[in-house]
Design a protein around this motif. Sequence first.
Motif, PDB file in Angstrom:
ATOM      1  N   ARG A 170     -17.333   1.641   7.828  1.00 44.81           N
ATOM      2  CA  ARG A 170     -17.117   0.308   7.230  1.00 44.81           C
ATOM      3  C   ARG A 170     -15.664  -0.147   7.368  1.00 44.81           C
ATOM      4  NH1 ARG A 170     -15.088  -1.437   2.473  1.00 44.81           N
ATOM      5  NH2 ARG A 170     -15.086   0.651   1.583  1.00 44.81           N
ATOM      6  N   HIS A 188       0.276  -0.678  -6.879  1.00 53.34           N
ATOM      7  CA  HIS A 188      -0.667  -0.661  -5.754  1.00 53.34           C
ATOM      8  C   HIS A 188      -2.104  -0.662  -6.285  1.00 53.34           C
ATOM      9  CE1 HIS A 188      -2.520   1.685  -2.136  1.00 53.34           C
ATOM     10  NE2 HIS A 188      -2.796   0.397  -2.065  1.00 53.34           N
ATOM     11  N   SER A 218       0.801  -1.234   0.000  1.00 50.84           N
ATOM     12  CA  SER A 218       0.000   0.000   0.000  1.00 50.84           C
ATOM     13  C   SER A 218       0.830   1.279   0.000  1.00 50.84           C
ATOM     14  CB  SER A 218      -0.931  -0.002   1.214  1.00 50.84           C
ATOM     15  OG  SER A 218      -1.765  -1.123   1.165  1.00 50.84           O
ATOM     16  N   TRP A 263      -2.542  -2.545   8.996  1.00 46.37           N
ATOM     17  CA  TRP A 263      -2.623  -1.088   8.919  1.00 46.37           C
ATOM     18  C   TRP A 263      -1.567  -0.364   9.731  1.00 46.37           C
ATOM     19  CZ3 TRP A 263      -4.516   2.280   5.631  1.00 46.37           C
ATOM     20  CH2 TRP A 263      -5.401   1.801   4.676  1.00 46.37           C
TER      21      TRP A 263
HETATM   22  O1  LIG Z   1     -12.162  -1.199   1.479  1.00 46.48           O
HETATM   23  C1  LIG Z   1     -11.828  -0.137   0.968  1.00 46.48           C
HETATM   24  O2  LIG Z   1     -12.666   0.730   0.630  1.00 46.48           O
HETATM   25  C2  LIG Z   1     -10.416   0.174   0.710  1.00 46.48           C
HETATM   26  O3  LIG Z   1     -10.092   1.301   0.474  1.00 46.48           O
HETATM   27  C3  LIG Z   1      -9.465  -0.984   0.734  1.00 46.48           C
HETATM   28  C4  LIG Z   1      -8.024  -0.650   0.563  1.00 46.48           C
HETATM   29  C5  LIG Z   1      -7.166  -0.894   1.618  1.00 46.48           C
HETATM   30  C6  LIG Z   1      -5.819  -0.678   1.486  1.00 46.48           C
HETATM   31  C7  LIG Z   1      -5.317  -0.200   0.303  1.00 46.48           C
HETATM   32  O4  LIG Z   1      -3.992   0.001   0.191  1.00 46.48           O
HETATM   33  C8  LIG Z   1      -6.142   0.053  -0.769  1.00 46.48           C
HETATM   34  C9  LIG Z   1      -7.510  -0.177  -0.634  1.00 46.48           C
END
Ligand SMILES: O=C(O)C(=O)Cc1ccc(O)cc1
Length: 356
Positions: free
Chosen positions: A215, A116, A93, A224
Amino acid sequence: MSAKLPFSSVGIIGSGLIGTSIGLALSKKGVSVTMLDQDSRTQGIAQALMGNQGEEISGAELVIAAVPVSAFPMVITTLERATFKSVLIDVTSIKIKPVLEVSKSSLSSSQFLPTHPMAGREFSGVESARADLFEGRPWMIDSTGVEQQALAWGKALIESLGAQVIDMPAADHDQAVALVSHLPQLISSLLAKQLTGKPASWLELSGGGLRDTTRIAASDPTLWKEIIAANSSAIAPLLKSLASDLNSLVSNIESESFVAGVIKDGQAGIALIPGKHGGKAREYTYLPIVIEDKPGQLAAIFDECAKVSANIEDLSIEHSPGQETGLITLAVSHSDAAILKAHLESEGWDVHAPRS
Ligand SMILES: O=C(O)C(=O)Cc1ccc(O)cc1
Ligand SMILES: NC(=O)C1=CN([C@@H]2O[C@H](COP(=O)(O)OP(=O)(O)OC[C@H]3O[C@@H](n4cnc5c(N)ncnc54)[C@H](O)[C@@H]3O)[C@@H](O)[C@H]2O)C=CC1
């Protein structure tokens, strides 16, 4: 060899949500996919989903690293040991960090395409994988210094999964995702945290607004914490700006005109978010339909949409506890809305006035 793709074998290291989703989509196109994971159970499930045995990862024409940010150096070491010489793609990410890590390794930087996918879910793991996860989504690449074949293979891969290639430098990407992905994640988590310890009877009143804004608070903290740490220098100024806005709001919460300004500024911001294919801002018509609280209603509506070829761009479902009916609102194009409303009404559905 797949008819469309310039490679026939792919090795995917990391068999979670993203890795297995890519594998599923490639397998469907006839590519031979080998799944690897540090967790043998996960690897077993992922390989079984591919419908083949899998081979030595070092023999794959293309390797995709779909591991958490902290595990990417381990992938590099594995490939160095296997004297891997072909094309490597990552999907982490953040982008400055993996580019630096490859540049410090014995792997060829020109054979490495940093990417990404701006697609995902709030649920991690092999069980959450879906072959259509990337359909219609933007997928960033940084083509700087990347050799032609690696670039062509990366683009072919991304486009074959239904995603749209967006080429930008890694540094710009990290600034951009701080705003459009990392800040929303943190705000969603902080907002959801406010709900803890509050009466359950209050939470039963939750509507679409709370669901929309929380959400992604269900996301995986392990994944994360690494993303945020790797991009903290880009995120910190955004948090400071938000904190300043919050402080101003606290001081002016009794002023109707100040609050109206806050809501108006938000409207200006949301109008800037592009539509689902990166085009102009959304211009959908929203069609509210009353449904009975019984199994099969959603499927029946989808079936009616298919009959008149109406493309559902988005949907929301409102349902109050103990209520025998719910409200489903479909977002469709203006032209589809008129056709769909007439069709549903002729089939006896309770359709209400559309709104823009
Ligand atoms: O669930 C969602 O709306 C997201 O935005 C998911 C997502 C998570 C991490 C990333 O690096 C890119 C997209
Ligand atoms: N979750 C999302 O919505 C998105 C995630 N990403 C990025 O994709 C990458 C993968 O994320 P997810 O699939 O969501 O995570 P996930 O948690 O679903 O899967 C990661 C997998 O990697 C495995 N793994 C960890 N270290 C490993 C190693 N050294 N060797 C082999 N396997 C290893 C784990 O066991 C796990 O199965 C991350 O870098 C993430 O930042 C990118 C876009 C969206």
